[in-house]
Design an enzyme around this catalytic site. Structure first.
Site, PDB file in Angstrom:
ATOM      1  N   GLY A 312     -44.410  42.524  29.757  1.00  0.00           N
ATOM      2  CA  GLY A 312     -45.333  43.596  28.873  1.00  0.00           C
ATOM      3  C   GLY A 312     -46.086  42.966  27.819  1.00  0.00           C
ATOM      4  N   SER A 313     -45.957  43.703  26.690  1.00  0.00           N
ATOM      5  CA  SER A 313     -47.095  43.382  25.705  1.00  0.00           C
ATOM      6  C   SER A 313     -46.625  42.069  24.845  1.00  0.00           C
ATOM      7  CB  SER A 313     -46.948  44.478  24.646  1.00  0.00           C
ATOM      8  OG  SER A 313     -47.569  45.820  25.297  1.00  0.00           O
ATOM      9  N   THR A 314     -45.263  41.667  25.155  1.00  0.00           N
ATOM     10  CA  THR A 314     -44.946  40.421  24.496  1.00  0.00           C
ATOM     11  C   THR A 314     -45.933  39.497  25.053  1.00  0.00           C
ATOM     12  OG1 THR A 314     -43.599  39.686  26.514  1.00  0.00           O
ATOM     13  CG2 THR A 314     -42.572  41.126  24.398  1.00  0.00           C
ATOM     14  N   PHE A 315     -46.705  39.511  26.093  1.00  0.00           N
ATOM     15  CA  PHE A 315     -47.582  38.378  26.498  1.00  0.00           C
ATOM     16  C   PHE A 315     -48.932  38.524  25.479  1.00  0.00           C
ATOM     17  CE2 PHE A 315     -46.936  36.262  30.879  1.00  0.00           C
ATOM     18  CZ  PHE A 315     -45.363  36.404  30.581  1.00  0.00           C
TER      19      PHE A 315
END
Length: 610
Positions: A312-315
């Site tokens: 998810g948004s950790t990327f």
């Protein structure tokens, strides 16, 4: 020998001429023959007696000399020697970075049976079933009364069990000495250690071999006599590992999660201080692997290394950091955030409406999918792929575990525009939490590639410069603002300058598509932000928690973030980190306060402050 005739013809003729009796000649010759025979027998008897006397004299002299030598020597403990083929059983210890033993050897015994030597097979079967409840009395009876000449009963037993078997008094039950591998801390760091078993074995010894984890990866080294028994020093710290597992377990229970994983890594060296995957197991009694179904349902499954998740948004920090490095944007650059965004027949939306434009910093702080895709489009597909590959997100990690090759990231075969877009915000590419930890460590390490390791103090070559130090520093500052004013405000542990990014990704179905109510919630963090020393990853599998309004939330901000914050509160003092502010820490109520509640013995629960 020439025998003299009893009646020589010449003498007989002369005797007859003289008128003598020829029988007297025969009698005289017979007498002489008997005397010669007796003389020879006498000589032989004397020779034998002399030989026996000499042998007895030599034997008594030998015994006397040996007794004299023993009487004059120092007493020593006897050593038993196995005359059968040697089986190498000595295995080096494994320790943590401070030298505390996490795996060692213990002398124990096996018990086996010679059914044909048994006096009371039925009584032996009954007694063994009483001593070892997992044994079947009926099966033992069949084996003991059948045609078998040898059978194992137990390959390792405790001293108490050995005494109980001995008390049965059955001559057909025998014991064999052997070494066994012992993990004195039970399930602590179970997935790292893996476990061991017996290889070549006999009744008097057994070869201990690694079957998973570092035990398998370093099996040859641990058994190599050339190392002279030197222990294998791992990078983990037992105290930190215990603290992480305690908090992670309590957080998993509180968040109603199916599983959880946590990784704590040193930024400069890549050494892992703690790595946990829950549920876990006791390597002293390693369970059998699952033969069907979802592998992650097994406690043997290592979520940190083997788990392949869309994170998810950790990327999102990756395309932003790359764009900063390429000079395409700066932290205050305006990025088009107008939603929805169409790419071909696909629509990309945001969780909230962020307006027409966001600064590059706010793209990360507010976690805008649309604006992140705009930045990825500036970079271009080929440069995006090249950067992610340099971060190590396309290949398995080289962590020293036999499970590492199974953690191959799921990378798209084709990379059209829509794939580039979804990968930029953490969908369409699945990697392990350990991959994520290494990538964040690379950013925190002034942009120099970090390779995770479980071995302490080993010199390794310096990694590639993937990102400029300036771009890396700006990226860490953006992550810090996510914690101070963005989606991870619950992770702002006073004094430790936590920086990080949340990620909530829908779980894919095995049959295709995604679940609507199952997610992987992840928080990837760096601390202290002003001089990064550690990376912490916390991921929860299918969490769900109640909000203050009575609703249900699955986002990382309400599930993974508070658990990670509690991990940092617990481990930062253990790591020797002093708070960098003068705030009165006790006056600030933490989001979670660990306390013991009724339930399982020793269970620690994280209880939310209302």
């Amino acid at each position: 020998m020439i025998r003299t005739p009893l009646r020589p013809l010449a003498r007989i003729l002369r005797a007859r001429e003289r008128g003598e009796n020829p029988d007297d000649i025969e009698a005289e010759n017979r007498r002489r023959r008997h005397e010669e025979i007796q003389a020879r027998a006498h000589r032989r008897a004397e020779g034998r007696l002399l030989l026996m006397a000499g042998l007895f004299a030599m034997a008594f002299a030998t015994v006397g000399v040996r007794m004299g030598a023993l009487a004059s020597s120092q007493p020593t403990e006897p050593r038993a020697e196995v005359l059968s083929a040697q089986i190498m059983s000595q295995r080096a210890d494994i320790t943590d970075r401070r030298g505390r033993v996490v795996a060692t050897n213990l002398l124990t015994h096996s018990v086996y049976a010679h059914p044909h030597q048994m006096v009371d097979p039925l009584g032996a079967a009954r007694g063994l079933a009483r001593i070892f409840p997992d044994l079947d009395e009926e099966r033992l009876t069949r084996d003991f009364t059948g045609e078998r000449k040898f059978m194992w009963i137990k390959r390792k037993i405790s001293p108490e069990q050995m005494q109980a078997v001995h008390d049965l008094g059955e001559p057909g039950l025998l014991f064999g000495p052997r070494e066994m591998r012992v993990y004195p801390n039970g399930d602590l760091a179970a997935h790292i250690l893996g476990g061991s078993g017996f290889g070549n074995e006999g009744v008097n010894s057994a070869e201990v071999i690694g079957i998973a984890g570092v035990e398998k990866a370093f099996d040859a080294w641990l058994r190599d006599p050339a190392n002279e028994g030197a222990p294998l020093a791992l990078s983990i710290d037992l105290t930190t590992q215990q603290a992480m597992e305690d908090v992670l377990y309590s957080g998993m229970r509180l968040m109603n999660a199916k599983g959880a994983t946590g990784i704590l890594m040193e930024v400069k060296t890549g050494e892992i201080l703690a790595m946990a995957s829950l549920p876990d197991f006791d390597p002293n009694d390693r369970p059998r692997p699952l033969l069907k179904g979802d592998p992650s349902d097994s406690p043997l499954f290592n979520r940190a290394v083997q788990g392949q998740y869309e994170l998810g948004s950790t990327f999102k920090i990756f395309p932003v950091a790359q764009a900063l490095d390429l000079g395409l944007i700066n932290p205050s650059s305006g990025i088009n955030a107008q939603a929805p965004m169409r790419i071909g027949r696909f629509l990309i939306n945001d969780f909230h409406n962020y307006g027409r434009e966001l600064s590059a910093t706010d793209v990360i702080v507010k976690s805008s999918n649309v604006a992140t895709v705009r930045i990825a489009q500036m970079i271009g597909v080929e440069r995006q792929k090249d950067f992610l590959e340099k971060l190590g997100l396309f290949v398995p990690t080289t962590i020293e575990m036999v499970e590492a090759p199974t953690g191959q990231p799921l990378v798209p075969q084709r990379w059209p525009a829509v794939t580039s877009a979804t990968v930029s915000f953490g969908h369409g590419l699945a990697a392990s939490p350990l991959h994520l930890a290494a990538a964040y460590a690379t950013i925190a390490n002034n942009g120099r590639r970090v390779t995770p390791t479980l071995v302490h103090g080993r010199q390794r070559p310096e990694g590639e410069q993937v990102l400029s130090p300036r771009a890396a520093a700006m990226s860490v500052d953006m992550l810090r603002q996510v914690v101070t004013r963005g989606t991870a405000r619950g992770a702002d542990v006073p004094g430790y300058e936590v920086a990080g990014k949340t990620g909530t990704a829908d779980k894919p179905r095995a049959s295709g598509g995604y679940y609507k109510n199952k997610v992987i919630a992840t928080f990837a963090s760096v601390f202290p932000a002003s001089d990064p020393e550690y990376v912490l990853i916390v991921a929860l599998d299918e969490p769900s928690t109640q909000t203050a309004g009575g609703g249900e939330s699955r986002t990382a901000g309400t599930t993974a973030v508070p658990v990670a914050a509690e991990v940092i509160r617990r481990i930062a003092p253990l790591l020797g980190l002093e708070p960098k502010t003068d705030e009165n820490l006790p006056s600030i109520a933490p989001r979670f306060e660990p306390r013991v509640e009724p339930g399982e013995p020793g269970e620690i629960k994280l209880v939310a402050n209302q």
